[in-house]
Design a protein around this motif. Structure first.
Motif, PDB file in Angstrom:
ATOM      1  N   HIS A 217      15.315 -10.412  45.373  1.00 21.33           N
ATOM      2  CA  HIS A 217      15.490 -11.169  44.008  1.00 21.33           C
ATOM      3  C   HIS A 217      14.670 -10.583  42.787  1.00 21.33           C
ATOM      4  N   ILE A 218      14.263  -9.600  43.183  1.00 26.87           N
ATOM      5  CA  ILE A 218      13.468  -9.004  41.771  1.00 26.87           C
ATOM      6  C   ILE A 218      14.338  -7.982  40.931  1.00 26.87           C
ATOM      7  N   ASN A 219      14.045  -7.878  39.704  1.00 28.30           N
ATOM      8  CA  ASN A 219      14.800  -7.010  38.999  1.00 28.30           C
ATOM      9  C   ASN A 219      14.074  -5.630  38.782  1.00 28.30           C
ATOM     10  N   PRO A 220      14.492  -4.491  38.460  1.00 25.09           N
ATOM     11  CA  PRO A 220      14.037  -3.345  38.272  1.00 25.09           C
ATOM     12  C   PRO A 220      12.912  -3.372  37.105  1.00 25.09           C
ATOM     13  N   ILE A 221      11.991  -2.856  37.017  1.00 29.11           N
ATOM     14  CA  ILE A 221      10.767  -2.949  36.059  1.00 29.11           C
ATOM     15  C   ILE A 221      11.036  -1.651  35.192  1.00 29.11           C
ATOM     16  N   VAL A 222      11.530  -0.375  35.842  1.00 28.86           N
ATOM     17  CA  VAL A 222      11.475   0.799  35.159  1.00 28.86           C
ATOM     18  C   VAL A 222      12.862   1.252  35.140  1.00 28.86           C
TER      19      VAL A 222
ATOM     20  N   ASP B  63      15.422  12.298  31.311  1.00 27.76           N
ATOM     21  CA  ASP B  63      14.166  12.899  31.049  1.00 27.76           C
ATOM     22  C   ASP B  63      13.279  13.033  32.284  1.00 27.76           C
ATOM     23  N   GLY B  64      13.816  12.285  33.104  1.00 28.10           N
ATOM     24  CA  GLY B  64      13.208  12.214  34.619  1.00 28.10           C
ATOM     25  C   GLY B  64      11.702  11.419  34.565  1.00 28.10           C
ATOM     26  N   LEU B  65      10.762  12.185  35.257  1.00 25.62           N
ATOM     27  CA  LEU B  65       9.595  11.452  35.478  1.00 25.62           C
ATOM     28  C   LEU B  65       8.428  11.719  34.280  1.00 25.62           C
ATOM     29  N   SER B  66       8.615  11.264  33.337  1.00 15.23           N
ATOM     30  CA  SER B  66       7.405  11.516  32.237  1.00 15.23           C
ATOM     31  C   SER B  66       6.317  10.780  32.466  1.00 15.23           C
ATOM     32  N   ALA B  67       5.311  11.452  31.657  1.00 25.17           N
ATOM     33  CA  ALA B  67       3.828  10.847  32.185  1.00 25.17           C
ATOM     34  C   ALA B  67       3.997   9.198  31.628  1.00 25.17           C
TER      35      ALA B  67
ATOM     36  N   ALA C 178      19.119  14.095  44.620  1.00 24.63           N
ATOM     37  CA  ALA C 178      18.187  13.848  43.649  1.00 24.63           C
ATOM     38  C   ALA C 178      17.173  12.933  43.630  1.00 24.63           C
ATOM     39  N   ARG C 179      17.844  11.431  43.903  1.00 26.40           N
ATOM     40  CA  ARG C 179      17.127  10.436  43.795  1.00 26.40           C
ATOM     41  C   ARG C 179      16.279  10.295  44.931  1.00 26.40           C
ATOM     42  N   ALA C 180      16.706  10.874  46.106  1.00 25.19           N
ATOM     43  CA  ALA C 180      15.730  10.773  47.378  1.00 25.19           C
ATOM     44  C   ALA C 180      14.415  11.733  47.058  1.00 25.19           C
ATOM     45  N   LEU C 181      14.630  12.694  46.295  1.00 29.79           N
ATOM     46  CA  LEU C 181      13.576  13.667  45.603  1.00 29.79           C
ATOM     47  C   LEU C 181      12.592  12.879  44.737  1.00 29.79           C
ATOM     48  N   LEU C 182      13.442  12.060  43.819  1.00 25.02           N
ATOM     49  CA  LEU C 182      12.409  11.053  42.856  1.00 25.02           C
ATOM     50  C   LEU C 182      11.511  10.237  43.769  1.00 25.02           C
ATOM     51  N   LEU C 183      12.343   9.436  44.665  1.00 26.78           N
ATOM     52  CA  LEU C 183      11.509   8.519  45.469  1.00 26.78           C
ATOM     53  C   LEU C 183      10.435   9.267  46.372  1.00 26.78           C
ATOM     54  N   GLU C 184      10.566  10.277  46.665  1.00 29.58           N
ATOM     55  CA  GLU C 184       9.416  10.991  47.384  1.00 29.58           C
ATOM     56  C   GLU C 184       8.424  11.544  46.406  1.00 29.58           C
ATOM     57  N   GLU C 185       8.820  11.945  45.259  1.00 26.49           N
ATOM     58  CA  GLU C 185       7.678  12.237  44.308  1.00 26.49           C
ATOM     59  C   GLU C 185       7.026  11.038  43.887  1.00 26.49           C
TER      60      GLU C 185
ATOM     61  N   LEU D 235       5.089  -4.827  44.863  1.00 27.62           N
ATOM     62  CA  LEU D 235       6.728  -4.479  45.197  1.00 27.62           C
ATOM     63  C   LEU D 235       7.282  -4.266  43.842  1.00 27.62           C
ATOM     64  N   ILE D 236       7.855  -2.986  43.716  1.00 32.09           N
ATOM     65  CA  ILE D 236       8.898  -3.174  42.333  1.00 32.09           C
ATOM     66  C   ILE D 236      10.085  -2.261  42.790  1.00 32.09           C
ATOM     67  N   LYS D 237      11.044  -2.455  41.848  1.00 31.47           N
ATOM     68  CA  LYS D 237      12.365  -1.759  42.004  1.00 31.47           C
ATOM     69  C   LYS D 237      12.513  -0.704  40.811  1.00 31.47           C
ATOM     70  N   ILE D 238      13.107   0.312  40.919  1.00 28.61           N
ATOM     71  CA  ILE D 238      13.149   1.211  39.863  1.00 28.61           C
ATOM     72  C   ILE D 238      14.798   1.625  39.843  1.00 28.61           C
ATOM     73  N   LYS D 239      15.407   1.485  38.631  1.00 29.21           N
ATOM     74  CA  LYS D 239      16.858   2.128  38.685  1.00 29.21           C
ATOM     75  C   LYS D 239      16.875   3.389  38.025  1.00 29.21           C
ATOM     76  N   ILE D 240      17.508   4.241  38.739  1.00 29.14           N
ATOM     77  CA  ILE D 240      17.831   5.502  38.256  1.00 29.14           C
ATOM     78  C   ILE D 240      19.021   5.947  37.627  1.00 29.14           C
ATOM     79  N   LEU D 241      19.374   6.221  36.434  1.00 30.84           N
ATOM     80  CA  LEU D 241      20.538   6.302  35.703  1.00 30.84           C
ATOM     81  C   LEU D 241      21.249   7.306  36.085  1.00 30.84           C
ATOM     82  N   ASN D 242      20.559   8.747  36.380  1.00 28.61           N
ATOM     83  CA  ASN D 242      21.288  10.010  36.569  1.00 28.61           C
ATOM     84  C   ASN D 242      20.966  10.534  37.888  1.00 28.61           C
ATOM     85  N   GLY D 243      21.955  11.464  38.371  1.00 30.18           N
ATOM     86  CA  GLY D 243      21.611  12.021  39.539  1.00 30.18           C
ATOM     87  C   GLY D 243      22.323  11.728  40.724  1.00 30.18           C
ATOM     88  N   ASP D 244      22.413  12.769  41.579  1.00 29.10           N
ATOM     89  CA  ASP D 244      23.175  12.330  42.903  1.00 29.10           C
ATOM     90  C   ASP D 244      22.204  11.770  43.779  1.00 29.10           C
ATOM     91  N   ARG D 245      22.547  11.432  44.960  1.00 28.16           N
ATOM     92  CA  ARG D 245      21.757  10.860  46.217  1.00 28.16           C
ATOM     93  C   ARG D 245      20.549  11.684  46.547  1.00 28.16           C
TER      94      ARG D 245
END
Length: 97
Positions: free
Chosen positions: A18-23, A28-32, A59-66, A47-57
């Motif tokens: 029930h929570i909304n993405p905060i970021v 531009d990806g992961l900026s400072a 790329a999103r998995a790599l972002l999650l790991e990073e 506990l937070i949600k993040i929405k990723i607007l670009n990239g394939d699955r």
């Protein structure tokens, strides 16, 4: 990357439903600034949600790991363009689910 067992992950995913993405992460990806907002969000909410607007699955998995490695967080869920991550309030504390 830190790991959760399946019951902990299910419990946290249910809490995150029930929570909304905060970021939102765009082209531009992961900026400072993005990393700073994610860190603040985890410090305030655990506990937070993040929405990723670009990239394939992949790329999103790599972002999650990073993100989880840099912020010492637990990956909870990755469905479509939504990522859910968790970091306990006190460092070194295991999730209380």
């Amino acid at each position: 990357m830190l790991k959760l067992n399946s019951s902990q992950r299910r419990s946290l995913a249910a809490r995150a439903h029930h929570i909304n993405p905060i970021v939102m992460i765009g082209k531009d990806g992961l900026s400072a600034g993005v990393m700073s907002e994610l860190d603040k969000g985890l410090s305030n909410h655990e506990l937070i949600k993040i929405k990723i607007l670009n990239g394939d699955r992949k790329a999103r998995a790599l972002l999650l790991e990073e993100i989880c490695q840099q912020l010492e967080a637990f990956p909870v869920n990755h469905i479509g363009k939504i990522l859910v991550i968790y970091r306990p309030e006190t460092e070194g504390k295991e999730p209380a689910c």
